[in-house]
Structures are given as structure tokens and as C-alpha cells.
Design a protein around this motif. Structure first.
Motif, PDB file in Angstrom:
ATOM      1  N   VAL A  58       0.826  -1.201   0.000  1.00 51.39           N
ATOM      2  CA  VAL A  58       0.000   0.000   0.000  1.00 51.39           C
ATOM      3  C   VAL A  58       0.873   1.269   0.000  1.00 51.39           C
ATOM      4  CG1 VAL A  58      -0.230   0.263   2.518  1.00 51.39           C
ATOM      5  CG2 VAL A  58      -2.083   1.006   1.013  1.00 51.39           C
ATOM      6  N   LEU A  59       2.098   1.157   0.534  1.00 51.90           N
ATOM      7  CA  LEU A  59       3.017   2.292   0.533  1.00 51.90           C
ATOM      8  C   LEU A  59       3.395   2.697  -0.885  1.00 51.90           C
ATOM      9  CD1 LEU A  59       5.357   1.181   3.472  1.00 51.90           C
ATOM     10  CD2 LEU A  59       3.476   2.841   3.547  1.00 51.90           C
ATOM     11  N   VAL A  60       3.497   1.707  -1.769  1.00 49.91           N
ATOM     12  CA  VAL A  60       3.814   1.987  -3.174  1.00 49.91           C
ATOM     13  C   VAL A  60       2.699   2.801  -3.811  1.00 49.91           C
ATOM     14  CG1 VAL A  60       4.311   0.958  -5.423  1.00 49.91           C
ATOM     15  CG2 VAL A  60       5.192  -0.115  -3.331  1.00 49.91           C
ATOM     16  N   PHE A  61       1.455   2.417  -3.504  1.00 51.62           N
ATOM     17  CA  PHE A  61       0.318   3.131  -4.081  1.00 51.62           C
ATOM     18  C   PHE A  61       0.212   4.553  -3.496  1.00 51.62           C
ATOM     19  CE2 PHE A  61      -0.853  -1.267  -4.877  1.00 51.62           C
ATOM     20  CZ  PHE A  61      -1.307  -1.209  -6.182  1.00 51.62           C
ATOM     21  N   LEU A  62       0.515   4.683  -2.209  1.00 53.05           N
ATOM     22  CA  LEU A  62       0.498   6.023  -1.606  1.00 53.05           C
ATOM     23  C   LEU A  62       1.568   6.919  -2.221  1.00 53.05           C
ATOM     24  CD1 LEU A  62      -0.038   5.088   2.155  1.00 53.05           C
ATOM     25  CD2 LEU A  62      -1.660   6.271   0.642  1.00 53.05           C
ATOM     26  N   PHE A  63       2.733   6.331  -2.471  1.00 59.63           N
ATOM     27  CA  PHE A  63       3.811   7.083  -3.102  1.00 59.63           C
ATOM     28  C   PHE A  63       3.405   7.523  -4.509  1.00 59.63           C
ATOM     29  CE2 PHE A  63       7.543   7.265  -5.831  1.00 59.63           C
ATOM     30  CZ  PHE A  63       8.366   8.157  -5.132  1.00 59.63           C
ATOM     31  N   CYS A  64       2.825   6.605  -5.260  1.00 61.40           N
ATOM     32  CA  CYS A  64       2.403   6.934  -6.633  1.00 61.40           C
ATOM     33  C   CYS A  64       1.262   7.943  -6.639  1.00 61.40           C
ATOM     34  CB  CYS A  64       1.982   5.667  -7.361  1.00 61.40           C
ATOM     35  SG  CYS A  64       3.366   4.574  -7.763  1.00 61.40           S
ATOM     36  N   LYS A  66       0.928  10.435  -4.733  1.00 64.80           N
ATOM     37  CA  LYS A  66       1.476  11.778  -4.502  1.00 64.80           C
ATOM     38  C   LYS A  66       2.471  12.197  -5.566  1.00 64.80           C
ATOM     39  CE  LYS A  66       3.640  14.639  -0.934  1.00 64.80           C
ATOM     40  NZ  LYS A  66       2.620  15.690  -1.055  1.00 64.80           N
ATOM     41  N   TRP A  67       3.355  11.258  -5.960  1.00 69.39           N
ATOM     42  CA  TRP A  67       4.467  11.621  -6.824  1.00 69.39           C
ATOM     43  C   TRP A  67       4.318  11.143  -8.275  1.00 69.39           C
ATOM     44  CZ3 TRP A  67       7.290  15.113  -4.539  1.00 69.39           C
ATOM     45  CH2 TRP A  67       7.392  15.109  -3.147  1.00 69.39           C
ATOM     46  N   CYS A  68       3.312  10.338  -8.532  1.00 68.71           N
ATOM     47  CA  CYS A  68       3.142   9.843  -9.914  1.00 68.71           C
ATOM     48  C   CYS A  68       1.724  10.103 -10.382  1.00 68.71           C
ATOM     49  CB  CYS A  68       3.445   8.352 -10.003  1.00 68.71           C
ATOM     50  SG  CYS A  68       5.013   7.888  -9.262  1.00 68.71           S
ATOM     51  N   PRO A  69       1.269  11.339 -10.436  1.00 72.59           N
ATOM     52  CA  PRO A  69      -0.108  11.619 -10.859  1.00 72.59           C
ATOM     53  C   PRO A  69      -0.301  11.313 -12.340  1.00 72.59           C
ATOM     54  CG  PRO A  69       1.137  13.651 -10.693  1.00 72.59           C
ATOM     55  CD  PRO A  69       2.031  12.570 -10.170  1.00 72.59           C
ATOM     56  N   LEU A  70      -1.537  10.981 -12.675  1.00 72.47           N
ATOM     57  CA  LEU A  70      -1.868  10.699 -14.068  1.00 72.47           C
ATOM     58  C   LEU A  70      -1.836  11.989 -14.881  1.00 72.47           C
ATOM     59  CD1 LEU A  70      -2.791   8.479 -16.026  1.00 72.47           C
ATOM     60  CD2 LEU A  70      -5.153   9.057 -15.418  1.00 72.47           C
ATOM     61  N   ARG A  71      -1.056  12.035 -15.968  1.00 75.05           N
ATOM     62  CA  ARG A  71      -0.892  13.243 -16.796  1.00 75.05           C
ATOM     63  C   ARG A  71      -1.893  13.203 -17.943  1.00 75.05           C
ATOM     64  NH1 ARG A  71       3.949  15.812 -16.217  1.00 75.05           N
ATOM     65  NH2 ARG A  71       2.900  17.377 -17.498  1.00 75.05           N
ATOM     66  N   LEU A  72      -3.139  13.540 -17.628  1.00 79.00           N
ATOM     67  CA  LEU A  72      -4.154  13.524 -18.676  1.00 79.00           C
ATOM     68  C   LEU A  72      -3.952  14.635 -19.695  1.00 79.00           C
ATOM     69  CD1 LEU A  72      -7.361  12.741 -16.616  1.00 79.00           C
ATOM     70  CD2 LEU A  72      -6.032  11.201 -18.065  1.00 79.00           C
ATOM     71  N   ASP A  73      -3.192  15.675 -19.311  1.00 78.40           N
ATOM     72  CA  ASP A  73      -3.010  16.777 -20.242  1.00 78.40           C
ATOM     73  C   ASP A  73      -2.118  16.394 -21.418  1.00 78.40           C
ATOM     74  OD1 ASP A  73      -1.032  16.496 -18.284  1.00 78.40           O
ATOM     75  OD2 ASP A  73      -0.214  18.476 -18.808  1.00 78.40           O
ATOM     76  N   LEU A  74      -1.467  15.246 -21.340  1.00 77.85           N
ATOM     77  CA  LEU A  74      -0.640  14.769 -22.450  1.00 77.85           C
ATOM     78  C   LEU A  74      -1.438  13.982 -23.471  1.00 77.85           C
ATOM     79  CD1 LEU A  74       2.590  13.660 -20.575  1.00 77.85           C
ATOM     80  CD2 LEU A  74       2.100  15.848 -21.670  1.00 77.85           C
ATOM     81  N   LEU A  75      -2.702  13.707 -23.146  1.00 79.52           N
ATOM     82  CA  LEU A  75      -3.538  12.966 -24.084  1.00 79.52           C
ATOM     83  C   LEU A  75      -4.281  13.978 -24.957  1.00 79.52           C
ATOM     84  CD1 LEU A  75      -5.007  10.313 -21.631  1.00 79.52           C
ATOM     85  CD2 LEU A  75      -3.004  10.101 -23.109  1.00 79.52           C
ATOM     86  N   TYR A  76      -4.304  13.708 -26.225  1.00 78.91           N
ATOM     87  CA  TYR A  76      -4.895  14.665 -27.168  1.00 78.91           C
ATOM     88  C   TYR A  76      -6.229  14.132 -27.676  1.00 78.91           C
ATOM     89  CZ  TYR A  76      -0.323  16.860 -27.104  1.00 78.91           C
ATOM     90  OH  TYR A  76       0.829  17.464 -26.699  1.00 78.91           O
ATOM     91  N   PHE A  77      -7.318  14.660 -27.130  1.00 81.39           N
ATOM     92  CA  PHE A  77      -8.651  14.433 -27.693  1.00 81.39           C
ATOM     93  C   PHE A  77      -9.544  15.546 -27.170  1.00 81.39           C
ATOM     94  CE2 PHE A  77      -8.244  11.800 -23.943  1.00 81.39           C
ATOM     95  CZ  PHE A  77      -9.364  12.106 -23.201  1.00 81.39           C
ATOM     96  N   PRO A  78     -10.655  15.793 -27.847  1.00 82.86           N
ATOM     97  CA  PRO A  78     -11.480  16.970 -27.520  1.00 82.86           C
ATOM     98  C   PRO A  78     -11.989  16.947 -26.078  1.00 82.86           C
ATOM     99  CG  PRO A  78     -12.122  16.017 -29.616  1.00 82.86           C
ATOM    100  CD  PRO A  78     -11.163  15.061 -29.005  1.00 82.86           C
TER     101      PRO A  78
END
Length: 299
Positions: free
Chosen positions: A12-18, A20-32
């Protein structure tokens, strides 16, 4: 309750780390309309809750939660014993002047008491006269066996005495036994006057299957064959006894009871109940709800 693999929960520590520090970058996906979708996700606390229910439920299931309960086994397989009793016509002779009981009736009372003492053993019964037959295979059902004893009668297996055949039949009962100790107890008041199996074959069977034989001669010494009974017992590491009255016969069975104690140390049985299905169900349902809400928000 405890976990079989508690170290899995540390994931669960891995998921907590991700988180905070590994957010999903939806702004890199290109669609309307990506900005609107990203904004709706970020503000949805329900999705966050469902996501963590999926993660924690899965980790708990992988850690394998269990409950254990210690129980004593019903039976401990330590000794199999076959009782071989003579029911030939000679067993009808009076054994007790006081009670006027014949040898067979006295024997049946002693056997009932003996069976009740053998709580941890499987017991079988072979009855013989002119021929031998299995009255009961080896069983833990001592109650059934004790109830059978009163129905045995003198002469029910013929008039003469087939000792060798009876011992061979007992050996056949015990040959497939996986008990630690295999014992047979032969009681007779006569000589081997019937049957087809020679003595060397009987001795070979007893040795081959690792059976210890105790022999009991009942009545006057001239009635039975002490040489045969002694030889059969000595060959297997057992003992030969003689009993001229009811008191001696009871003492013989008490002695055998002490020589072959029925008490077997029983190892406790641990009953384990696995509970992983419950957190796994919660994780699966949460995942379905998460995907359903997510798809609706994207429509």
C-alpha cells in the motif's frame, strides 16, 4: 484472525507514493474536451474512494486472511486389533459352577468389557468353529461391535475347530491396515481338527503382515494344544496364556489390555478457514462501480 502473508500489505506504501508523486498526466492525451474530463475526475471524491477500496481490498485478499481453530481428532489410528473367538461345540461346557454359565457365555461378557476399554483402536471380530468367518471388519464403531456379541452362539460356525483358518482370516483382515501396530487375540478351548490351511502358511502370513498374535487356551490343559498356541504366539512376538476358570480368563484379557495399551497420543487438528473471498468481492464490486461511474462521466 491473522494474515498468512502480512508483508503483502506493505505494498500500500507503493500506491500512496504513486498517488502523490506519480499523478496521471491527462493533459498529455490529445482528444477533444480533455480539460473538462480531467476537471470532473479531479473533483470526484467518490471515484477516489472506490479506487482505494479496489486497492486495499485486493491487497487484503492477497495477504490471505484466515481464522484457525484447534480441534481434537475423533480417532487416532494407532492400533488395529482382531479378536478371534472359538464358537465350536466344546465351548458349551460349563465354565462356572456357581453361575452355571458355559465358557462361551462367560467369554462374551468379558469381551464386551474388553471392547469398551479399547477406545482408540479399530477392532475386528473373527468367529470360528469348523469354518471361520468375519463377524466384523476392523472398525471404530465399538458400540456396534459390542451389540453384536450377545447374538453369537455356540455351534454357529460348526462343531469342530479350525484354528489355522481362523488365524489366516484375521491376518487377511489386517494385511491392508496402515496402523502402527497390528494385533490379533486368539481364544480357543480345542485342537485344530478342521480347516485346510497348514501351520507354516499361517506363520508366514503373520510375519509378512507384521501381526502380533496373543493366544489363549481355555479349560483343562488337555483340552487344547498348548504347543501349537505357544508356537503361534512366539513366532510373532506375542504371548501364550492359559485360563481354567472365568477369573483367570478375565485376568488374561486385562493383561493383554495392559501389554497393548489403547491410549494413543493424538495430534491436534488445525481447522483453517480462508476469508480472502470477502475482500476480493469488495474489490471487484468497487472496480465495477469505478468503471461504471468513470464511463458515464466521459460520455
Amino acid at each position: 484472525m491473522h494474515f498468512e502473508y502480512p508483508w503483502v500489505l506493505s505494498a500500500v506504501l507503493v500506491f500512496l507514493f504513486c498517488e502523490k508523486w506519480c499523478p496521471l498526466r491527462l493533459d498529455l492525451l490529445y482528444f477533444p474536451n480533455i480539460d473538462n474530463i480531467a476537471g470532473s475526475r479531479a473533483g470526484t471524491s467518490l471515484l477516489q474512494a472506490l479506487k482505494w477500496m479496489v486497492i486495499t481490498g485486493s491487497l487484503i485478499a492477497l495477504a490471505s486472511p484466515v481464522t484457525t481453530k484447534e480441534a481434537a481428532p475423533s480417532y487416532a489410528l494407532g492400533r488395529d486389533m482382531v479378536l478371534i473367538i472359538d464358537a465350536s461345540r466344546s465351548m458349551d461346557e460349563t465354565f462356572s459352577i456357581v453361575t452355571r454359565e458355559n465358557k462361551f457365555e462367560t467369554l462374551k461378557k468379558i469381551l464386551e468389557s474388553f471392547i469398551q476399554k479399547r477406545k482408540s483402536d479399530r477392532l475386528g471380530l473373527v468367529v470360528f468353529g469348523e469354518f471361520a468367518y468375519v463377524a466384523s471388519p476392523v472398525t471404530f464403531d465399538h458400540r456396534m461391535l459390542a451389540k453384536m456379541i450377545p447374538f453369537l452362539e455356540v455351534g454357529m460356525a460348526g462343531e469342530r475347530t479350525a484354528i489355522n483358518d481362523a488365524v489366516a482370516m484375521a491376518a487377511n483382515l489386517l494385511k491392508s491396515s496402515d496402523a502402527k501396530t497390528k494385533v490379533a487375540v486368539l481364544l480357543t478351548d480345542g485342537r485344530n481338527t478342521a480347516g485346510k490351511i497348514p501351520l507354516p502358511v499361517v506363520e508366514k502370513l503373520l510375519k509378512q503382515y507384521g501381526i502380533k498374535l496373543y493366544t489363549i487356551g481355555v479349560g483343562r490343559p488337555g483340552d487344547y494344544d498348548p504347543k501349537l498356541l505357544s508356537e503361534l504366539a512366539k513366532t510373532t512376538g506375542g504371548r501364550f496364556f492359559s485360563a481354567s476358570d472365568a477369573g483367570m480368563l478375565k485376568e488374561v484379557y486385562d493383561t493383554i489390555d495392559r501389554l497393548e495399551p489403547s491410549k494413543v497420543k493424538q495430534q491436534p487438528v488445525i481447522e483453517t478457514t480462508y476469508l480472502f473471498s470477502y475482500p476480493l468481492f469488495v474489490a471487484a464490486m468497487s472496480l465495477l462501480a469505478y468503471l461504471l461511474i468513470l464511463n458515464r462521466s466521459e460520455v
